[in-house]
Design an enzyme around this catalytic site. Structure first.
Site, PDB file in Angstrom:
ATOM      1  N   LYS A 114     -11.352   3.467  25.997  1.00 31.97           N
ATOM      2  CA  LYS A 114     -10.885   4.456  25.017  1.00 31.97           C
ATOM      3  C   LYS A 114     -11.005   5.882  25.524  1.00 31.97           C
ATOM      4  O   LYS A 114     -10.198   6.736  25.170  1.00 31.97           O
ATOM      5  CB  LYS A 114     -11.664   4.307  23.702  1.00 31.97           C
ATOM      6  N   LYS A 198      -4.855  -6.797  25.026  1.00 31.98           N
ATOM      7  CA  LYS A 198      -4.930  -7.289  23.647  1.00 31.98           C
ATOM      8  C   LYS A 198      -3.928  -6.550  22.753  1.00 31.98           C
ATOM      9  O   LYS A 198      -3.590  -5.388  23.030  1.00 31.98           O
ATOM     10  CB  LYS A 198      -6.354  -7.158  23.096  1.00 31.98           C
ATOM     11  N   LYS A 201      -3.732  -1.471  17.799  1.00 32.73           N
ATOM     12  CA  LYS A 201      -3.100  -0.402  17.029  1.00 32.73           C
ATOM     13  C   LYS A 201      -2.791   0.787  17.918  1.00 32.73           C
ATOM     14  O   LYS A 201      -1.926   1.600  17.611  1.00 32.73           O
ATOM     15  CB  LYS A 201      -4.068   0.098  15.944  1.00 32.73           C
TER      16      LYS A 201
HETATM   17  P1  TYM Z   1     -11.172  -2.994  14.879  1.00 32.38           P
HETATM   18  O1  TYM Z   1     -10.907  -2.156  13.695  1.00 32.38           O
HETATM   19  O2  TYM Z   1     -10.596  -2.584  16.190  1.00 32.38           O
HETATM   20  O3  TYM Z   1     -10.660  -4.477  14.604  1.00 32.38           O
HETATM   21  C1  TYM Z   1     -10.994  -5.172  13.420  1.00 32.38           C
HETATM   22  C2  TYM Z   1     -11.227  -6.647  13.744  1.00 32.38           C
HETATM   23  O4  TYM Z   1     -10.042  -7.212  14.316  1.00 32.38           O
HETATM   24  C3  TYM Z   1     -10.358  -7.844  15.560  1.00 32.38           C
HETATM   25  N1  TYM Z   1      -9.224  -7.666  16.478  1.00 32.38           N
HETATM   26  C4  TYM Z   1      -8.643  -8.668  17.144  1.00 32.38           C
HETATM   27  N2  TYM Z   1      -8.882  -9.986  17.155  1.00 32.38           N
HETATM   28  C5  TYM Z   1      -8.071 -10.757  17.946  1.00 32.38           C
HETATM   29  N3  TYM Z   1      -7.066 -10.248  18.699  1.00 32.38           N
HETATM   30  C6  TYM Z   1      -6.788  -8.922  18.716  1.00 32.38           C
HETATM   31  N4  TYM Z   1      -5.782  -8.432  19.438  1.00 32.38           N
HETATM   32  C7  TYM Z   1      -7.600  -8.063  17.908  1.00 32.38           C
HETATM   33  N5  TYM Z   1      -7.608  -6.722  17.676  1.00 32.38           N
HETATM   34  C8  TYM Z   1      -8.619  -6.494  16.815  1.00 32.38           C
HETATM   35  C9  TYM Z   1     -11.597  -7.092  16.061  1.00 32.38           C
HETATM   36  O5  TYM Z   1     -12.321  -7.854  16.989  1.00 32.38           O
HETATM   37  C10 TYM Z   1     -12.343  -6.853  14.777  1.00 32.38           C
HETATM   38  O6  TYM Z   1     -13.099  -7.995  14.431  1.00 32.38           O
HETATM   39  N6  TYM Z   1     -15.842  -1.773  16.152  1.00 32.38           N
HETATM   40  C11 TYM Z   1     -15.052  -2.595  15.264  1.00 32.38           C
HETATM   41  C12 TYM Z   1     -15.306  -2.340  13.793  1.00 32.38           C
HETATM   42  C13 TYM Z   1     -16.737  -2.397  13.374  1.00 32.38           C
HETATM   43  C14 TYM Z   1     -17.501  -3.573  13.191  1.00 32.38           C
HETATM   44  C15 TYM Z   1     -18.790  -3.118  12.751  1.00 32.38           C
HETATM   45  C16 TYM Z   1     -17.227  -4.929  13.339  1.00 32.38           C
HETATM   46  C17 TYM Z   1     -17.529  -1.333  13.083  1.00 32.38           C
HETATM   47  N7  TYM Z   1     -18.770  -1.759  12.688  1.00 32.38           N
HETATM   48  C18 TYM Z   1     -19.802  -4.028  12.493  1.00 32.38           C
HETATM   49  C19 TYM Z   1     -18.258  -5.829  13.082  1.00 32.38           C
HETATM   50  C20 TYM Z   1     -19.527  -5.370  12.652  1.00 32.38           C
HETATM   51  C21 TYM Z   1     -13.582  -2.309  15.528  1.00 32.38           C
HETATM   52  O7  TYM Z   1     -13.234  -1.270  16.012  1.00 32.38           O
HETATM   53  O8  TYM Z   1     -12.732  -3.265  15.037  1.00 32.38           O
END
Ligand code: TYM
Length: 334
Positions: A114, A198, A201
Protein backbone atom coordinates in the site's frame (compact mmCIF):
# COMPACT_ATOMS: atom_id res chain seq x y z
CA UNK A 1 -9.04 -21.28 29.21
CA UNK A 2 -12.79 -20.67 28.74
CA UNK A 3 -14.56 -22.32 25.83
CA UNK A 4 -16.53 -19.16 25.05
CA UNK A 5 -16.52 -18.49 21.30
CA UNK A 6 -16.78 -14.95 20.01
CA UNK A 7 -16.43 -13.92 16.39
CA UNK A 8 -15.11 -10.49 15.33
CA UNK A 9 -14.36 -9.13 11.89
CA UNK A 10 -14.03 -5.80 10.14
CA UNK A 11 -14.48 -4.37 6.67
CA UNK A 12 -13.10 -1.06 5.41
CA UNK A 13 -15.60 1.49 4.12
CA UNK A 14 -13.62 2.42 1.03
CA UNK A 15 -16.42 2.26 -1.55
CA UNK A 16 -18.19 -0.48 -3.34
CA UNK A 17 -17.67 -3.96 -1.92
CA UNK A 18 -16.84 -6.62 -4.50
CA UNK A 19 -17.10 -10.33 -5.16
CA UNK A 20 -13.84 -10.95 -3.25
CA UNK A 21 -15.24 -9.38 -0.09
CA UNK A 22 -18.47 -11.28 -0.61
CA UNK A 23 -17.04 -14.78 -1.19
CA UNK A 24 -13.96 -14.35 1.03
CA UNK A 25 -15.63 -12.73 4.03
CA UNK A 26 -19.29 -11.65 4.04
CA UNK A 27 -20.79 -15.07 3.23
CA UNK A 28 -18.83 -16.51 6.13
CA UNK A 29 -19.99 -13.70 8.42
CA UNK A 30 -23.60 -14.61 7.64
CA UNK A 31 -23.22 -18.33 8.24
CA UNK A 32 -21.39 -17.76 11.54
CA UNK A 33 -24.14 -15.59 13.01
CA UNK A 34 -26.48 -18.61 13.08
CA UNK A 35 -24.81 -20.28 16.05
CA UNK A 36 -22.21 -17.88 17.43
CA UNK A 37 -22.04 -14.46 19.03
CA UNK A 38 -20.70 -12.19 16.27
CA UNK A 39 -19.44 -8.62 16.17
CA UNK A 40 -18.97 -6.99 12.75
CA UNK A 41 -17.35 -3.61 12.47
CA UNK A 42 -17.11 -1.03 9.70
CA UNK A 43 -13.51 0.04 10.26
CA UNK A 44 -13.57 3.76 9.47
CA UNK A 45 -10.41 4.45 11.51
CA UNK A 46 -8.55 2.01 9.28
CA UNK A 47 -9.90 3.73 6.17
CA UNK A 48 -8.44 7.12 7.14
CA UNK A 49 -4.89 5.75 7.14
CA UNK A 50 -5.19 6.77 3.47
CA UNK A 51 -6.85 10.17 2.92
CA UNK A 52 -10.65 9.97 2.51
CA UNK A 53 -12.95 12.83 1.55
CA UNK A 54 -15.13 13.35 4.67
CA UNK A 55 -18.50 13.28 2.85
CA UNK A 56 -17.55 10.22 0.86
CA UNK A 57 -16.37 8.46 4.00
CA UNK A 58 -19.73 8.99 5.70
CA UNK A 59 -21.58 7.63 2.69
CA UNK A 60 -19.21 4.70 2.37
CA UNK A 61 -19.76 3.74 6.02
CA UNK A 62 -23.52 3.63 5.42
CA UNK A 63 -23.05 1.74 2.17
CA UNK A 64 -20.94 -0.87 3.95
CA UNK A 65 -23.66 -1.33 6.58
CA UNK A 66 -26.21 -1.65 3.75
CA UNK A 67 -23.99 -4.32 2.16
CA UNK A 68 -23.75 -6.21 5.45
CA UNK A 69 -27.53 -6.27 5.75
CA UNK A 70 -28.14 -7.03 2.08
CA UNK A 71 -25.94 -10.13 2.23
CA UNK A 72 -27.95 -11.42 5.18
CA UNK A 73 -26.44 -10.07 8.39
CA UNK A 74 -29.20 -9.61 10.93
CA UNK A 75 -28.73 -6.81 13.48
CA UNK A 76 -30.81 -8.82 15.96
CA UNK A 77 -28.26 -11.63 15.80
CA UNK A 78 -24.99 -9.80 15.11
CA UNK A 79 -23.61 -6.59 16.58
CA UNK A 80 -22.98 -4.16 13.71
CA UNK A 81 -21.31 -0.81 14.34
CA UNK A 82 -18.60 1.56 13.14
CA UNK A 83 -15.18 1.50 14.75
CA UNK A 84 -14.80 5.22 15.57
CA UNK A 85 -18.04 5.20 17.61
CA UNK A 86 -16.42 2.97 20.26
CA UNK A 87 -13.42 4.91 21.50
CA UNK A 88 -11.92 1.83 23.15
CA UNK A 89 -10.50 0.77 19.77
CA UNK A 90 -8.23 3.80 19.66
CA UNK A 91 -7.32 3.54 23.33
CA UNK A 92 -6.37 -0.13 23.16
CA UNK A 93 -4.50 0.49 19.89
CA UNK A 94 -2.25 2.93 21.76
CA UNK A 95 -1.53 0.42 24.49
CA UNK A 96 -0.78 -2.24 21.88
CA UNK A 97 1.48 0.16 19.98
CA UNK A 98 3.64 -0.08 23.08
CA UNK A 99 3.53 -3.90 23.10
CA UNK A 100 4.02 -4.55 19.38
CA UNK A 101 7.58 -4.39 17.98
CA UNK A 102 8.88 -2.33 15.07
CA UNK A 103 10.56 -5.46 13.67
CA UNK A 104 7.18 -7.18 13.51
CA UNK A 105 5.56 -4.31 11.62
CA UNK A 106 8.50 -4.15 9.22
CA UNK A 107 7.56 -7.61 8.00
CA UNK A 108 3.98 -6.69 7.01
CA UNK A 109 3.63 -7.16 3.26
CA UNK A 110 0.37 -5.19 3.00
CA UNK A 111 2.12 -2.03 4.22
CA UNK A 112 4.80 -2.51 1.58
CA UNK A 113 2.11 -2.93 -1.12
CA UNK A 114 0.00 0.00 0.00
CA UNK A 115 2.82 2.42 0.73
CA UNK A 116 4.32 1.79 -2.72
CA UNK A 117 7.79 2.91 -3.64
CA UNK A 118 7.83 6.08 -1.50
CA UNK A 119 7.38 4.80 2.05
CA UNK A 120 8.53 8.11 3.56
CA UNK A 121 5.28 9.65 2.36
CA UNK A 122 2.95 7.01 3.80
CA UNK A 123 1.00 8.02 6.92
CA UNK A 124 2.21 6.75 10.29
CA UNK A 125 -1.30 5.35 10.68
CA UNK A 126 -0.82 3.11 7.65
CA UNK A 127 2.34 1.71 9.20
CA UNK A 128 0.76 0.89 12.57
CA UNK A 129 -2.53 -0.21 11.00
CA UNK A 130 -1.98 -3.88 12.03
CA UNK A 131 -1.75 -2.84 15.70
CA UNK A 132 -5.18 -1.19 15.41
CA UNK A 133 -6.46 -4.38 13.85
CA UNK A 134 -5.15 -6.35 16.84
CA UNK A 135 -6.89 -3.85 19.12
CA UNK A 136 -10.20 -4.35 17.27
CA UNK A 137 -10.07 -8.07 17.92
CA UNK A 138 -8.61 -8.08 21.43
CA UNK A 139 -10.92 -5.33 22.72
CA UNK A 140 -13.70 -7.92 22.63
CA UNK A 141 -11.43 -10.86 23.50
CA UNK A 142 -12.61 -12.39 20.24
CA UNK A 143 -11.62 -16.01 19.66
CA UNK A 144 -12.36 -16.38 15.92
CA UNK A 145 -11.85 -13.99 13.02
CA UNK A 146 -13.36 -14.73 9.58
CA UNK A 147 -11.18 -13.10 6.90
CA UNK A 148 -9.85 -13.65 3.38
CA UNK A 149 -6.33 -15.06 2.98
CA UNK A 150 -4.89 -11.56 2.44
CA UNK A 151 -5.40 -10.81 6.15
CA UNK A 152 -3.61 -13.92 7.43
CA UNK A 153 -0.36 -12.15 8.21
CA UNK A 154 -2.18 -9.44 10.18
CA UNK A 155 -3.97 -12.13 12.17
CA UNK A 156 -0.66 -13.79 13.01
CA UNK A 157 0.60 -10.44 14.27
CA UNK A 158 -2.53 -10.07 16.43
CA UNK A 159 -1.74 -13.42 18.00
CA UNK A 160 1.87 -12.38 18.66
CA UNK A 161 0.70 -9.15 20.28
CA UNK A 162 -1.85 -10.99 22.44
CA UNK A 163 0.81 -13.48 23.52
CA UNK A 164 3.34 -10.76 24.36
CA UNK A 165 0.77 -8.80 26.36
CA UNK A 166 -0.11 -11.95 28.34
CA UNK A 167 3.60 -12.59 29.00
CA UNK A 168 4.62 -8.97 29.75
CA UNK A 169 1.81 -8.42 32.23
CA UNK A 170 2.00 -11.90 33.65
CA UNK A 171 -1.61 -12.77 32.87
CA UNK A 172 -1.60 -16.11 31.05
CA UNK A 173 -4.74 -16.57 28.89
CA UNK A 174 -5.95 -12.98 29.52
CA UNK A 175 -6.26 -12.39 25.78
CA UNK A 176 -7.28 -15.47 23.81
CA UNK A 177 -5.06 -16.03 20.77
CA UNK A 178 -7.50 -15.28 17.92
CA UNK A 179 -7.94 -17.99 15.28
CA UNK A 180 -8.36 -16.94 11.65
CA UNK A 181 -11.34 -18.52 9.87
CA UNK A 182 -10.35 -18.52 6.23
CA UNK A 183 -12.78 -19.80 3.60
CA UNK A 184 -11.51 -23.24 2.55
CA UNK A 185 -12.25 -23.26 -1.14
CA UNK A 186 -11.96 -19.63 -2.10
CA UNK A 187 -9.79 -17.70 0.31
CA UNK A 188 -8.55 -15.29 -2.37
CA UNK A 189 -10.64 -14.14 -5.33
CA UNK A 190 -8.28 -12.82 -7.98
CA UNK A 191 -8.50 -9.84 -10.34
CA UNK A 192 -10.34 -10.55 -13.60
CA UNK A 193 -7.49 -8.82 -15.47
CA UNK A 194 -4.52 -10.43 -13.73
CA UNK A 195 -4.91 -13.79 -12.03
CA UNK A 196 -1.80 -13.24 -9.89
CA UNK A 197 -3.28 -10.19 -8.09
CA UNK A 198 -6.18 -10.25 -5.66
CA UNK A 199 -9.48 -8.63 -6.63
CA UNK A 200 -9.32 -5.28 -4.88
CA UNK A 201 -11.16 -1.99 -4.42
CA UNK A 202 -7.93 -0.14 -5.05
CA UNK A 203 -7.13 -1.57 -8.49
CA UNK A 204 -7.62 1.16 -11.06
CA UNK A 205 -9.64 -0.72 -13.68
CA UNK A 206 -13.24 -1.43 -12.72
CA UNK A 207 -13.06 -4.34 -15.17
CA UNK A 208 -10.79 -6.12 -12.68
CA UNK A 209 -13.64 -6.70 -10.22
CA UNK A 210 -17.34 -7.42 -9.91
CA UNK A 211 -18.97 -4.99 -7.53
CA UNK A 212 -21.98 -5.99 -5.48
CA UNK A 213 -23.95 -3.11 -7.06
CA UNK A 214 -23.07 -3.95 -10.68
CA UNK A 215 -25.99 -4.37 -13.09
CA UNK A 216 -26.48 -7.65 -15.00
CA UNK A 217 -25.16 -5.87 -18.07
CA UNK A 218 -21.98 -4.74 -16.30
CA UNK A 219 -21.39 -8.21 -14.85
CA UNK A 220 -21.84 -9.74 -18.27
CA UNK A 221 -19.40 -7.31 -19.93
CA UNK A 222 -16.78 -7.77 -17.21
CA UNK A 223 -16.86 -11.56 -17.39
CA UNK A 224 -16.78 -11.46 -21.20
CA UNK A 225 -13.67 -9.24 -21.07
CA UNK A 226 -12.01 -11.25 -18.27
CA UNK A 227 -8.62 -12.61 -19.23
CA UNK A 228 -8.78 -16.36 -19.91
CA UNK A 229 -7.12 -18.60 -22.49
CA UNK A 230 -7.44 -19.55 -26.11
CA UNK A 231 -7.04 -23.30 -25.56
CA UNK A 232 -9.83 -25.41 -24.09
CA UNK A 233 -10.38 -26.08 -20.39
CA UNK A 234 -7.97 -28.79 -19.12
CA UNK A 235 -9.17 -31.90 -17.28
CA UNK A 236 -6.75 -31.65 -14.37
CA UNK A 237 -5.83 -29.16 -11.71
CA UNK A 238 -2.10 -29.28 -12.43
CA UNK A 239 -2.57 -27.86 -15.94
CA UNK A 240 -5.22 -25.41 -14.77
CA UNK A 241 -2.87 -24.01 -12.12
CA UNK A 242 -0.52 -22.87 -14.88
CA UNK A 243 -3.27 -20.47 -16.01
CA UNK A 244 -4.12 -18.30 -13.00
CA UNK A 245 -6.92 -16.31 -14.71
CA UNK A 246 -8.69 -19.49 -15.85
CA UNK A 247 -8.22 -21.07 -12.43
CA UNK A 248 -9.80 -18.00 -10.84
CA UNK A 249 -12.90 -18.14 -13.07
CA UNK A 250 -13.34 -21.85 -12.37
CA UNK A 251 -12.84 -21.29 -8.65
CA UNK A 252 -15.54 -18.63 -8.59
CA UNK A 253 -17.84 -20.91 -10.58
CA UNK A 254 -17.22 -23.81 -8.23
CA UNK A 255 -17.77 -21.68 -5.12
CA UNK A 256 -21.06 -20.13 -6.24
CA UNK A 257 -22.43 -23.35 -7.75
CA UNK A 258 -21.39 -25.22 -4.56
CA UNK A 259 -19.75 -27.93 -6.68
CA UNK A 260 -16.21 -29.05 -5.82
CA UNK A 261 -13.37 -27.87 -8.04
CA UNK A 262 -12.80 -31.47 -9.16
CA UNK A 263 -16.45 -31.94 -10.17
CA UNK A 264 -16.46 -28.57 -11.94
CA UNK A 265 -13.37 -29.58 -13.89
CA UNK A 266 -14.97 -32.88 -14.92
CA UNK A 267 -18.04 -30.97 -16.18
CA UNK A 268 -16.02 -28.29 -17.97
CA UNK A 269 -13.00 -30.13 -19.35
CA UNK A 270 -12.55 -29.85 -23.11
CA UNK A 271 -15.03 -26.96 -23.37
CA UNK A 272 -14.08 -23.48 -24.58
CA UNK A 273 -13.66 -20.69 -22.04
CA UNK A 274 -16.55 -18.85 -23.71
CA UNK A 275 -18.83 -21.68 -22.50
CA UNK A 276 -17.56 -21.29 -18.93
CA UNK A 277 -17.98 -17.52 -19.16
CA UNK A 278 -21.62 -17.80 -20.26
CA UNK A 279 -22.42 -20.19 -17.40
CA UNK A 280 -20.47 -18.09 -14.91
CA UNK A 281 -22.25 -14.91 -15.98
CA UNK A 282 -25.63 -16.53 -15.27
CA UNK A 283 -24.50 -17.74 -11.86
CA UNK A 284 -22.94 -14.46 -10.79
CA UNK A 285 -25.95 -12.44 -11.94
CA UNK A 286 -28.30 -14.70 -9.98
CA UNK A 287 -26.14 -14.49 -6.88
CA UNK A 288 -25.12 -10.84 -6.89
CA UNK A 289 -27.87 -8.73 -8.43
CA UNK A 290 -30.44 -9.39 -5.66
CA UNK A 291 -27.78 -8.24 -3.17
CA UNK A 292 -27.06 -5.12 -5.24
CA UNK A 293 -30.77 -4.27 -5.46
CA UNK A 294 -31.15 -4.63 -1.71
CA UNK A 295 -28.11 -2.39 -1.09
CA UNK A 296 -29.65 0.31 -3.28
CA UNK A 297 -32.99 -0.02 -1.48
CA UNK A 298 -31.35 0.22 1.94
CA UNK A 299 -29.29 3.24 0.89
CA UNK A 300 -32.55 5.16 0.58
CA UNK A 301 -33.19 4.43 4.27
CA UNK A 302 -30.28 6.28 5.85
CA UNK A 303 -32.05 6.85 9.18
CA UNK A 304 -32.57 3.10 9.52
CA UNK A 305 -28.90 2.38 8.73
CA UNK A 306 -27.77 4.98 11.28
CA UNK A 307 -30.05 3.40 13.86
CA UNK A 308 -28.51 -0.05 13.24
CA UNK A 309 -25.08 1.52 13.89
CA UNK A 310 -26.29 3.29 17.04
CA UNK A 311 -27.77 0.13 18.57
CA UNK A 312 -24.66 -1.86 17.61
CA UNK A 313 -22.39 0.76 19.16
CA UNK A 314 -24.30 0.56 22.45
CA UNK A 315 -23.92 -3.23 22.58
CA UNK A 316 -20.24 -3.17 21.54
CA UNK A 317 -19.41 -0.42 24.01
CA UNK A 318 -20.62 -2.43 26.99
CA UNK A 319 -18.21 -5.29 26.22
CA UNK A 320 -15.40 -2.89 25.27
CA UNK A 321 -15.66 -0.84 28.49
CA UNK A 322 -15.74 -3.91 30.70
CA UNK A 323 -12.64 -5.36 29.02
CA UNK A 324 -10.83 -2.01 28.96
CA UNK A 325 -11.29 -1.65 32.71
CA UNK A 326 -9.37 -4.92 33.19
CA UNK A 327 -6.79 -4.02 30.55
CA UNK A 328 -6.02 -0.65 32.19
CA UNK A 329 -5.64 -2.42 35.50
CA UNK A 330 -3.23 -5.01 34.06
CA UNK A 331 -1.09 -2.24 32.53
CA UNK A 332 -1.10 -0.20 35.75
CA UNK A 333 -3.09 2.76 34.46
CA UNK A 334 -5.25 4.43 37.15
P1 TYM B 1 -10.83 -5.23 3.69
O1 TYM B 1 -11.80 -4.15 3.95
O2 TYM B 1 -9.76 -5.02 2.69
O3 TYM B 1 -11.62 -6.54 3.24
C1 TYM B 1 -12.73 -7.03 3.96
C2 TYM B 1 -12.71 -8.55 3.97
O4 TYM B 1 -12.75 -9.05 2.62
C3 TYM B 1 -11.67 -9.95 2.40
N1 TYM B 1 -11.20 -9.80 1.02
C4 TYM B 1 -11.05 -10.82 0.17
N2 TYM B 1 -11.27 -12.14 0.31
C5 TYM B 1 -11.03 -12.93 -0.79
N3 TYM B 1 -10.59 -12.44 -1.97
C6 TYM B 1 -10.36 -11.12 -2.16
N4 TYM B 1 -9.95 -10.64 -3.33
C7 TYM B 1 -10.59 -10.24 -1.05
N5 TYM B 1 -10.47 -8.89 -0.88
C8 TYM B 1 -10.84 -8.65 0.40
C9 TYM B 1 -10.59 -9.50 3.40
O5 TYM B 1 -9.68 -10.53 3.67
C10 TYM B 1 -11.43 -9.12 4.59
O6 TYM B 1 -11.74 -10.27 5.35
N6 TYM B 1 -7.72 -4.98 7.59
C11 TYM B 1 -9.00 -5.48 7.15
C12 TYM B 1 -10.18 -4.98 7.96
C13 TYM B 1 -10.06 -5.15 9.44
C14 TYM B 1 -10.23 -6.37 10.14
C15 TYM B 1 -10.06 -6.02 11.53
C16 TYM B 1 -10.52 -7.67 9.76
C17 TYM B 1 -9.78 -4.18 10.34
N7 TYM B 1 -9.80 -4.69 11.61
C18 TYM B 1 -10.15 -7.00 12.51
C19 TYM B 1 -10.60 -8.64 10.75
C20 TYM B 1 -10.42 -8.29 12.11
C21 TYM B 1 -9.22 -5.05 5.71
O7 TYM B 1 -8.66 -4.09 5.27
O8 TYM B 1 -10.20 -5.75 5.06
Amino acid sequence: MSSRKLVFSGVQPTGNLHLGNYLGALKNFVSLQKNTECIYCVVDLHAITIFQKPNELQNNVLETVASFLATGLDPKKSTIFNQSSVSGHAELAWILNCVSRIGWLNRMTQFKDKAGSDKEKASVGLYIYPNLMAADILLYKATHVPVGADQKQHLELSRDIAQKFNNDFDCKDFFPLPEPLIAKNISRVMSLRDGTKKMSKSEESDYSRINLKDSPDEISKKIKKAKSDSSSIPDNLKDLEKKPEALNLINIFSEISKKSLEKTLIDMSGKEYSYLKTKLTELVINEITPVGKEIKKLLAEKAYLKNVLKKGKEKANIIAEENLKNIREKVGLI
